[in-house]
Write an enzyme that holds these catalytic residues in place. Structure first.
Site, short mmCIF file in Angstrom:
data_model
loop_
_atom_site.label_atom_id
_atom_site.label_comp_id
_atom_site.label_asym_id
_atom_site.label_seq_id
_atom_site.Cartn_x
_atom_site.Cartn_y
_atom_site.Cartn_z
CG HIS A 13 7.30 -53.67 -7.15
ND1 HIS A 13 6.43 -52.66 -6.80
CD2 HIS A 13 6.58 -54.53 -7.92
CE1 HIS A 13 5.24 -52.89 -7.34
NE2 HIS A 13 5.30 -54.02 -8.01
CE LYS B 140 -2.71 -53.84 -12.20
NZ LYS B 140 -1.40 -54.23 -11.64
NE ARG C 120 0.92 -60.44 -5.46
CZ ARG C 120 0.99 -59.22 -6.01
NH1 ARG C 120 1.74 -58.31 -5.48
NH2 ARG C 120 0.28 -58.93 -7.08
CB SER D 296 1.04 -51.27 -6.55
OG SER D 296 2.41 -51.50 -6.71
O1 PNS Z 1 2.80 -54.74 -12.29
P1 PNS Z 1 1.84 -55.31 -13.30
O2 PNS Z 1 0.60 -54.46 -13.42
O3 PNS Z 1 1.55 -56.77 -13.08
O4 PNS Z 1 2.62 -55.18 -14.71
C1 PNS Z 1 2.00 -55.62 -15.86
C2 PNS Z 1 2.89 -55.42 -17.09
C3 PNS Z 1 3.13 -53.94 -17.38
C4 PNS Z 1 4.22 -56.11 -16.90
C5 PNS Z 1 2.09 -56.13 -18.22
O5 PNS Z 1 0.82 -55.55 -18.30
C6 PNS Z 1 2.79 -56.05 -19.56
O6 PNS Z 1 3.68 -56.81 -19.84
N1 PNS Z 1 2.34 -55.09 -20.40
C7 PNS Z 1 2.88 -54.87 -21.73
C8 PNS Z 1 1.89 -55.29 -22.81
C9 PNS Z 1 2.11 -56.73 -23.21
O7 PNS Z 1 3.19 -57.12 -23.61
N2 PNS Z 1 1.03 -57.54 -23.09
C10 PNS Z 1 1.06 -58.95 -23.38
C11 PNS Z 1 1.45 -59.74 -22.12
S1 PNS Z 1 1.54 -61.46 -22.45
#
Ligand code: PNS
Length: 162
Positions: free
Chosen positions: A17, A41, A90, A126
Site C-alpha cells: 500500500h 471482510k 496485482r 492484508s
Molecule cells: O482494500 P480493498 O478491500 O480492496 O478496498 C476496497 C474499497 C474500500 C476501495 C472498495 O470496497 C470501495 O470502493 N468501497 C466503497 C463502496 C463503493 O463505492 N462500492 C462500489 C465500487 S464500484
C-alpha cells in the site's frame, strides 16, 4: 491541481500500500488516503485505528492526508473535489479492479489510475498477512514496524481474549 484518492481497506496497511501511496504522491498534487470498510471482510482493526496507523506511517509525505469514508467511493471523491482514484493493481485482481474502475467512471465520470504493484510486493495482501500472523508466522517483511507490532498484539488478543 490534481487531487487523487487512494482508497482501500488497509486492514492493516502493508508496504505494498505504501508503495502505491508514495507513487501516487509523486504523480498527483495532493493525495487523500481513504479508509473504507469492505463489508465482505471480517476486519482486524476499526476504521479509526487504521486511519491512525496510516497517519503515522504516511507522516513524511506532506501532500498526503488520511481519512475514512463510508458509502460510495465516487460520492466521497465528489465531496472532496478529487478527479482521480489511484489504486495498486496485482496481476490476479485485474478483472475486478477494471470492473470497479469502469463502474465508478460510469457513475460520476471519475477516472481510475491503476498502478501495477511493485514486484517485491506483488504477493502481499492484508488478508494474507493476517492469515500468516494468525498462524504465528513472521510478518515483519510486509508491514512497517509499528503496524506489525499492533497486528501481532491484536491477533494475540483475538486468540486469547480476557
Ligand atoms: O482494500 P480493498 O478491500 O480492496 O478496498 C476496497 C474499497 C474500500 C476501495 C472498495 O470496497 C470501495 O470502493 N468501497 C466503497 C463502496 C463503493 O463505492 N462500492 C462500489 C465500487 S464500484
Amino acid at each position: 491541481m490534481v487531487r487523487a484518492v487512494c482508497p482501500g481497506s488497509f486492514d492493516p496497511v502493508t508496504y505494498g500500500h505504501l508503495d502505491v501511496i508514495e507513487r501516487s504522491a509523486a504523480l498527483f498534487d495532493t493525495v487523500i488516503v481513504a479508509v473504507g470498510s469492505n463489508i465482505a471482510k471480517n476486519a482486524l482493526f476499526t476504521p479509526a485505528e487504521r486511519v491512525e496507523m496510516l497517519t503515522e506511517v504516511c507522516a513524511a509525505w506532506s501532500t498526503v492526508t488520511v481519512t475514512q469514508f463510508s458509502g460510495l467511493l465516487v460520492d466521497f471523491c465528489r465531496t472532496e473535489g478529487a478527479e482521480v482514484i489511484s489504486k495498486g493493481l496485482r496481476s490476479g485482481d485485474v478483472e475486478f479492479e477494471v470492473a470497479m474502475a469502469q463502474m465508478n467512471r460510469q457513475l460520476t465520470g471519475v477516472d481510475t489510475v491503476l498502478l501495477p504493484t511493485g514486484v517485491q510486493w506483488s504477493f502481499v495482501s492484508s488478508s494474507l498477512v493476517r492469515e500468516v500472523a494468525g498462524l504465528g508466522g513472521d510478518i515483519d517483511a510486509f508491514l512497517p514496524p509499528p503496524v506489525a507490532e499492533l497486528t501481532r498484539r491484536r491477533i494475540q488478543e483475538r486468540l486469547s481474549p480476557s
